[in-house]
Design a protein around this motif. Structure first.
Motif, PDB file in Angstrom:
ATOM      1  N   ASP A   1       1.913  -8.394   8.018  1.00 33.92           N
ATOM      2  CA  ASP A   1       2.391  -9.766   7.896  1.00 33.92           C
ATOM      3  C   ASP A   1       2.892 -10.125   6.505  1.00 33.92           C
ATOM      4  N   ILE A   2       2.851  -9.219   5.552  1.00 33.80           N
ATOM      5  CA  ILE A   2       3.303  -9.508   4.194  1.00 33.80           C
ATOM      6  C   ILE A   2       4.812  -9.709   4.221  1.00 33.80           C
ATOM      7  N   GLN A   3       5.268 -10.837   3.693  1.00 29.25           N
ATOM      8  CA  GLN A   3       6.669 -11.223   3.781  1.00 29.25           C
ATOM      9  C   GLN A   3       7.553 -10.572   2.730  1.00 29.25           C
ATOM     10  N   ASN A   4       6.998 -10.216   1.582  1.00 32.58           N
ATOM     11  CA  ASN A   4       7.768  -9.643   0.488  1.00 32.58           C
ATOM     12  C   ASN A   4       7.854  -8.120   0.674  1.00 32.58           C
ATOM     13  N   PRO A   5       9.036  -7.592   1.016  1.00 38.39           N
ATOM     14  CA  PRO A   5       9.156  -6.155   1.283  1.00 38.39           C
ATOM     15  C   PRO A   5       8.793  -5.284   0.079  1.00 38.39           C
ATOM     16  N   GLU A   6       9.139  -5.726  -1.121  1.00 30.67           N
ATOM     17  CA  GLU A   6       8.818  -4.940  -2.325  1.00 30.67           C
ATOM     18  C   GLU A   6       7.308  -4.856  -2.520  1.00 30.67           C
ATOM     19  N   LEU A   7       6.622  -5.971  -2.355  1.00 31.04           N
ATOM     20  CA  LEU A   7       5.166  -6.002  -2.482  1.00 31.04           C
ATOM     21  C   LEU A   7       4.526  -5.154  -1.390  1.00 31.04           C
ATOM     22  N   SER A   8       5.029  -5.278  -0.192  1.00 35.26           N
ATOM     23  CA  SER A   8       4.502  -4.505   0.931  1.00 35.26           C
ATOM     24  C   SER A   8       4.642  -3.006   0.666  1.00 35.26           C
ATOM     25  N   GLU A   9       5.784  -2.602   0.131  1.00 35.86           N
ATOM     26  CA  GLU A   9       6.026  -1.192  -0.182  1.00 35.86           C
ATOM     27  C   GLU A   9       5.052  -0.698  -1.251  1.00 35.86           C
ATOM     28  N   LYS A  10       4.842  -1.501  -2.281  1.00 32.29           N
ATOM     29  CA  LYS A  10       3.904  -1.123  -3.348  1.00 32.29           C
ATOM     30  C   LYS A  10       2.488  -1.003  -2.801  1.00 32.29           C
ATOM     31  N   MET A  11       2.100  -1.956  -1.964  1.00 33.21           N
ATOM     32  CA  MET A  11       0.748  -1.923  -1.402  1.00 33.21           C
ATOM     33  C   MET A  11       0.550  -0.698  -0.516  1.00 33.21           C
ATOM     34  N   GLU A  12       1.551  -0.331   0.267  1.00 32.90           N
ATOM     35  CA  GLU A  12       1.461   0.859   1.111  1.00 32.90           C
ATOM     36  C   GLU A  12       1.331   2.110   0.261  1.00 32.90           C
ATOM     37  N   TRP A  13       2.092   2.184  -0.838  1.00 26.67           N
ATOM     38  CA  TRP A  13       2.012   3.328  -1.736  1.00 26.67           C
ATOM     39  C   TRP A  13       0.614   3.430  -2.346  1.00 26.67           C
ATOM     40  N   ILE A  14       0.067   2.300  -2.792  1.00 21.21           N
ATOM     41  CA  ILE A  14      -1.271   2.298  -3.396  1.00 21.21           C
ATOM     42  C   ILE A  14      -2.314   2.697  -2.364  1.00 21.21           C
ATOM     43  N   LYS A  15      -2.222   2.148  -1.151  1.00 18.49           N
ATOM     44  CA  LYS A  15      -3.179   2.507  -0.098  1.00 18.49           C
ATOM     45  C   LYS A  15      -3.139   4.006   0.174  1.00 18.49           C
ATOM     46  N   GLN A  16      -1.947   4.578   0.210  1.00 21.39           N
ATOM     47  CA  GLN A  16      -1.811   6.005   0.449  1.00 21.39           C
ATOM     48  C   GLN A  16      -2.444   6.799  -0.694  1.00 21.39           C
ATOM     49  N   ARG A  17      -2.176   6.396  -1.929  1.00 18.84           N
ATOM     50  CA  ARG A  17      -2.728   7.106  -3.103  1.00 18.84           C
ATOM     51  C   ARG A  17      -4.246   7.034  -3.154  1.00 18.84           C
ATOM     52  N   LEU A  18      -4.823   5.896  -2.732  1.00 22.09           N
ATOM     53  CA  LEU A  18      -6.272   5.703  -2.778  1.00 22.09           C
ATOM     54  C   LEU A  18      -6.973   6.168  -1.506  1.00 22.09           C
ATOM     55  N   GLY A  19      -6.197   6.492  -0.485  1.00 26.72           N
ATOM     56  CA  GLY A  19      -6.792   6.952   0.767  1.00 26.72           C
ATOM     57  C   GLY A  19      -7.475   5.857   1.565  1.00 26.72           C
ATOM     58  N   VAL A  20      -6.955   4.639   1.460  1.00 26.77           N
ATOM     59  CA  VAL A  20      -7.502   3.536   2.257  1.00 26.77           C
ATOM     60  C   VAL A  20      -6.481   3.170   3.332  1.00 26.77           C
ATOM     61  N   GLU A  21      -6.970   2.559   4.403  1.00 29.18           N
ATOM     62  CA  GLU A  21      -6.091   2.279   5.531  1.00 29.18           C
ATOM     63  C   GLU A  21      -5.676   0.827   5.665  1.00 29.18           C
ATOM     64  N   SER A  22      -6.499  -0.088   5.177  1.00 27.17           N
ATOM     65  CA  SER A  22      -6.198  -1.507   5.399  1.00 27.17           C
ATOM     66  C   SER A  22      -6.053  -2.254   4.082  1.00 27.17           C
ATOM     67  N   ASN A  23      -5.398  -3.400   4.171  1.00 26.47           N
ATOM     68  CA  ASN A  23      -5.293  -4.269   2.996  1.00 26.47           C
ATOM     69  C   ASN A  23      -6.672  -4.739   2.567  1.00 26.47           C
ATOM     70  N   GLU A  24      -7.556  -4.942   3.523  1.00 25.60           N
ATOM     71  CA  GLU A  24      -8.921  -5.381   3.199  1.00 25.60           C
ATOM     72  C   GLU A  24      -9.623  -4.354   2.310  1.00 25.60           C
ATOM     73  N   GLU A  25      -9.493  -3.067   2.653  1.00 29.51           N
ATOM     74  CA  GLU A  25     -10.087  -2.012   1.832  1.00 29.51           C
ATOM     75  C   GLU A  25      -9.443  -1.975   0.448  1.00 29.51           C
ATOM     76  N   LEU A  26      -8.121  -2.142   0.411  1.00 26.96           N
ATOM     77  CA  LEU A  26      -7.390  -2.141  -0.853  1.00 26.96           C
ATOM     78  C   LEU A  26      -7.850  -3.298  -1.738  1.00 26.96           C
ATOM     79  N   PHE A  27      -7.927  -4.500  -1.178  1.00 24.70           N
ATOM     80  CA  PHE A  27      -8.359  -5.658  -1.954  1.00 24.70           C
ATOM     81  C   PHE A  27      -9.805  -5.505  -2.416  1.00 24.70           C
ATOM     82  N   SER A  28     -10.646  -4.901  -1.590  1.00 24.17           N
ATOM     83  CA  SER A  28     -12.035  -4.674  -1.978  1.00 24.17           C
ATOM     84  C   SER A  28     -12.104  -3.768  -3.204  1.00 24.17           C
ATOM     85  N   LYS A  29     -11.345  -2.675  -3.181  1.00 25.63           N
ATOM     86  CA  LYS A  29     -11.321  -1.766  -4.341  1.00 25.63           C
ATOM     87  C   LYS A  29     -10.761  -2.473  -5.574  1.00 25.63           C
TER      88      LYS A  29
END
Length: 81
Positions: free
Chosen positions: A10-38
């Motif tokens: 549901d993230i509206q900003n494509p650039e932000l969404s792309e960055k978040m997906e890259w970070i999730k992949q690098r950290l090995g997390v699957e959800s935004n919730e896990e990413l925000f927790s870290k």
């Protein structure tokens, strides 16, 4: 599609969404919730360390002459210290 996956998409900003997906992949997390927790855990620990007088930063491995490059982050704005 699970509810969590739908919320993650549901993230509206494509650039932000792309960055978040890259970070999730690098950290090995699957959800935004896990990413925000870290991210919040790291931020909380950084603030605690700065409050104790530590500097938060990064440095390179020593070069041939023992020199290093340093980067220091100021997590808490100076006016808040």
């Amino acid at each position: 599609m699970t509810d969590q996956t739908k919320r993650d998409n549901d993230i509206q900003n494509p650039e932000l969404s792309e960055k978040m997906e890259w970070i999730k992949q690098r950290l090995g997390v699957e959800s935004n919730e896990e990413l925000f927790s870290k991210a919040l855990t790291l931020l909380y620990q950084s603030i605690e360390l700065e409050d104790k007088g530590y500097k938060i930063g990064a440095f390179t491995e020593p070069g041939p002459l023992g020199e290093r490059e340093y980067i220091v982050y100021n997590i808490v704005p100076k006016s808040s210290l």
